[in-house]
Design an enzyme around this catalytic site. Structure first.
Site, PDB file in Angstrom:
ATOM      1  N   ASN A  42       0.815  -1.249   0.056  1.00 14.38           N
ATOM      2  CA  ASN A  42      -0.015  -0.047   0.020  1.00 14.38           C
ATOM      3  C   ASN A  42       0.807   1.371   0.117  1.00 14.38           C
ATOM      4  O   ASN A  42       2.069   1.382   0.569  1.00 14.38           O
ATOM      5  CB  ASN A  42      -1.081  -0.018   1.155  1.00 14.38           C
ATOM      6  CG  ASN A  42      -0.382  -0.145   2.593  1.00 14.38           C
ATOM      7  OD1 ASN A  42       0.491  -0.779   2.643  1.00 14.38           O
ATOM      8  ND2 ASN A  42      -1.020   0.179   3.576  1.00 14.38           N
ATOM      9  N   ILE A  43       0.285   2.219  -0.829  1.00  9.06           N
ATOM     10  CA  ILE A  43       1.183   3.465  -0.883  1.00  9.06           C
ATOM     11  C   ILE A  43       0.112   4.733  -0.560  1.00  9.06           C
ATOM     12  O   ILE A  43      -0.867   4.847  -1.324  1.00  9.06           O
ATOM     13  CB  ILE A  43       1.710   3.771  -2.150  1.00  9.06           C
ATOM     14  CG1 ILE A  43       2.536   2.648  -2.689  1.00  9.06           C
ATOM     15  CG2 ILE A  43       2.422   4.933  -2.379  1.00  9.06           C
ATOM     16  CD1 ILE A  43       2.730   2.474  -4.080  1.00  9.06           C
ATOM     17  N   GLU A  44       0.218   5.054   0.630  1.00  6.09           N
ATOM     18  CA  GLU A  44      -0.525   6.267   0.905  1.00  6.09           C
ATOM     19  C   GLU A  44      -0.356   7.663   0.619  1.00  6.09           C
ATOM     20  O   GLU A  44       0.758   7.795   0.084  1.00  6.09           O
ATOM     21  CB  GLU A  44      -0.633   5.999   2.830  1.00  6.09           C
ATOM     22  CG  GLU A  44      -1.000   4.760   3.094  1.00  6.09           C
ATOM     23  CD  GLU A  44      -1.326   4.736   4.595  1.00  6.09           C
ATOM     24  OE1 GLU A  44      -0.794   5.598   5.271  1.00  6.09           O
ATOM     25  OE2 GLU A  44      -2.120   3.980   4.999  1.00  6.09           O
ATOM     26  N   CYS A  53      -4.180   0.404  -2.620  1.00  6.86           N
ATOM     27  CA  CYS A  53      -3.838  -0.622  -1.780  1.00  6.86           C
ATOM     28  C   CYS A  53      -2.888  -1.495  -2.452  1.00  6.86           C
ATOM     29  O   CYS A  53      -2.370  -1.537  -3.684  1.00  6.86           O
ATOM     30  CB  CYS A  53      -4.985  -1.395  -1.798  1.00  6.86           C
ATOM     31  SG  CYS A  53      -6.600  -0.488  -0.947  1.00  6.86           S
ATOM     32  N   GLU A  55      -2.775  -4.707  -3.160  1.00  9.88           N
ATOM     33  CA  GLU A  55      -3.291  -5.630  -4.180  1.00  9.88           C
ATOM     34  C   GLU A  55      -3.451  -4.813  -5.464  1.00  9.88           C
ATOM     35  O   GLU A  55      -2.911  -5.447  -6.549  1.00  9.88           O
ATOM     36  CB  GLU A  55      -4.723  -6.242  -3.708  1.00  9.88           C
ATOM     37  CG  GLU A  55      -4.912  -6.997  -2.652  1.00  9.88           C
ATOM     38  CD  GLU A  55      -5.387  -6.110  -1.223  1.00  9.88           C
ATOM     39  OE1 GLU A  55      -4.671  -4.917  -1.387  1.00  9.88           O
ATOM     40  OE2 GLU A  55      -6.206  -6.315  -0.744  1.00  9.88           O
ATOM     41  N   CYS A  90     -10.067  -5.046   0.295  1.00 13.54           N
ATOM     42  CA  CYS A  90     -11.313  -4.125   0.316  1.00 13.54           C
ATOM     43  C   CYS A  90     -12.093  -4.235  -0.991  1.00 13.54           C
ATOM     44  O   CYS A  90     -11.765  -4.912  -1.990  1.00 13.54           O
ATOM     45  CB  CYS A  90     -10.514  -2.645   0.357  1.00 13.54           C
ATOM     46  SG  CYS A  90      -9.963  -2.116  -1.179  1.00 13.54           S
ATOM     47  N   CYS A  93     -10.614  -3.341  -4.557  1.00 17.42           N
ATOM     48  CA  CYS A  93      -9.597  -4.022  -4.898  1.00 17.42           C
ATOM     49  C   CYS A  93     -10.312  -5.405  -5.521  1.00 17.42           C
ATOM     50  O   CYS A  93      -9.799  -5.999  -6.350  1.00 17.42           O
ATOM     51  CB  CYS A  93      -8.604  -4.562  -3.795  1.00 17.42           C
ATOM     52  SG  CYS A  93      -7.434  -3.328  -3.480  1.00 17.42           S
TER      53      CYS A  93
HETATM   54  N1  THU Z   1      -5.456  -1.485   2.420  1.00 19.14           N
HETATM   55  C1  THU Z   1      -4.772  -2.245   1.526  1.00 19.14           C
HETATM   56  O1  THU Z   1      -3.672  -2.014   1.155  1.00 19.14           O
HETATM   57  N2  THU Z   1      -5.551  -3.166   0.870  1.00 19.14           N
HETATM   58  C2  THU Z   1      -6.689  -3.401   1.166  1.00 19.14           C
HETATM   59  O2  THU Z   1      -7.529  -4.157   0.597  1.00 19.14           O
HETATM   60  C3  THU Z   1      -7.655  -2.626   2.177  1.00 19.14           C
HETATM   61  C4  THU Z   1      -6.514  -1.348   2.783  1.00 19.14           C
HETATM   62  C5  THU Z   1      -4.440  -0.231   2.870  1.00 19.14           C
HETATM   63  C6  THU Z   1      -4.992   1.066   2.646  1.00 19.14           C
HETATM   64  C7  THU Z   1      -4.472   1.894   3.644  1.00 19.14           C
HETATM   65  O3  THU Z   1      -3.135   2.242   3.332  1.00 19.14           O
HETATM   66  C8  THU Z   1      -4.116   0.893   4.855  1.00 19.14           C
HETATM   67  O4  THU Z   1      -4.512  -0.128   4.300  1.00 19.14           O
HETATM   68  C9  THU Z   1      -5.391   1.236   6.049  1.00 19.14           C
HETATM   69  O5  THU Z   1      -6.608   1.348   5.245  1.00 19.14           O
END
Ligand code: THU
Length: 135
Positions: A42-44, A53, A55, A90, A93
């Site tokens: 994940n890259i915020e 996300c 995935e 999520c 994804c």
């Molecule tokens: N996140 C994912 O990388 N994949 C998912 O399927 C659900 C959420 C990440 C997004 C965010 O950086 C962190 O989890 C908290 O939501």
């Protein structure tokens, strides 16, 4: 490629996560039909909604490289990188999986203690929308 090996690559990918806002590290490992594996994290983003996300990072890397056929994905996540339970992808994804994968696409959700839950796209996204519905 066994589920254990794919999960190990997903766990490794957690180290690459860019998570200054949530501290929640997610890793994914996507197995292509030809055996190639793409890792994702994940890259915020400070504006939150542009966050990508793990995935989708893995899918978009693979699609960029020309892959269109996928067999399975392993996912795991945890606050500060500590896995505390199975990690379900999520909804966004799941919809991206719907674009590129068939109903039996396998999803391994890593749990603690080396365990995992195995499911399929059709169970994660029943009655999902796809290109075939635009008629
Ligand atoms: N996140 C994912 O990388 N994949 C998912 O399927 C659900 C959420 C990440 C997004 C965010 O950086 C962190 O989890 C908290 O939501």
């Amino acid at each position: 490629m066994t589920p254990e090996n794919l999960i190990a690559l997903a766990k490794e990918a957690m180290a690459h996560a860019y998570v200054p806002y949530s501290g929640y590290r997610v890793g994914a490992a996507l197995l292509c039909a030809d055996g190639t594996v793409y890792q994702g994290c994940n890259i915020e983003n400070a504006a939150y909604s542009p966050t990508n996300c793990a995935e989708r990072t893995a899918f978009f890397k693979a699609v960029f490289d020309g892959h269109r056929d996928f067999a399975a994905i392993a996912v795991c996540g945890g606050k500060d990188g500590v896995i505390t339970g199975p990690f379900p992808p999520c909804g966004v994804c799941r919809q991206v999986m719907m674009e590129f994968c068939g109903p039996d696409f396998a999803v391994y959700m890593a749990d603690t203690g080396g365990r995992w839950i195995e499911t399929t796209l059709k169970d994660l996204l029943p009655f999902g929308f796809s290109a075939g519905d635009m008629r």
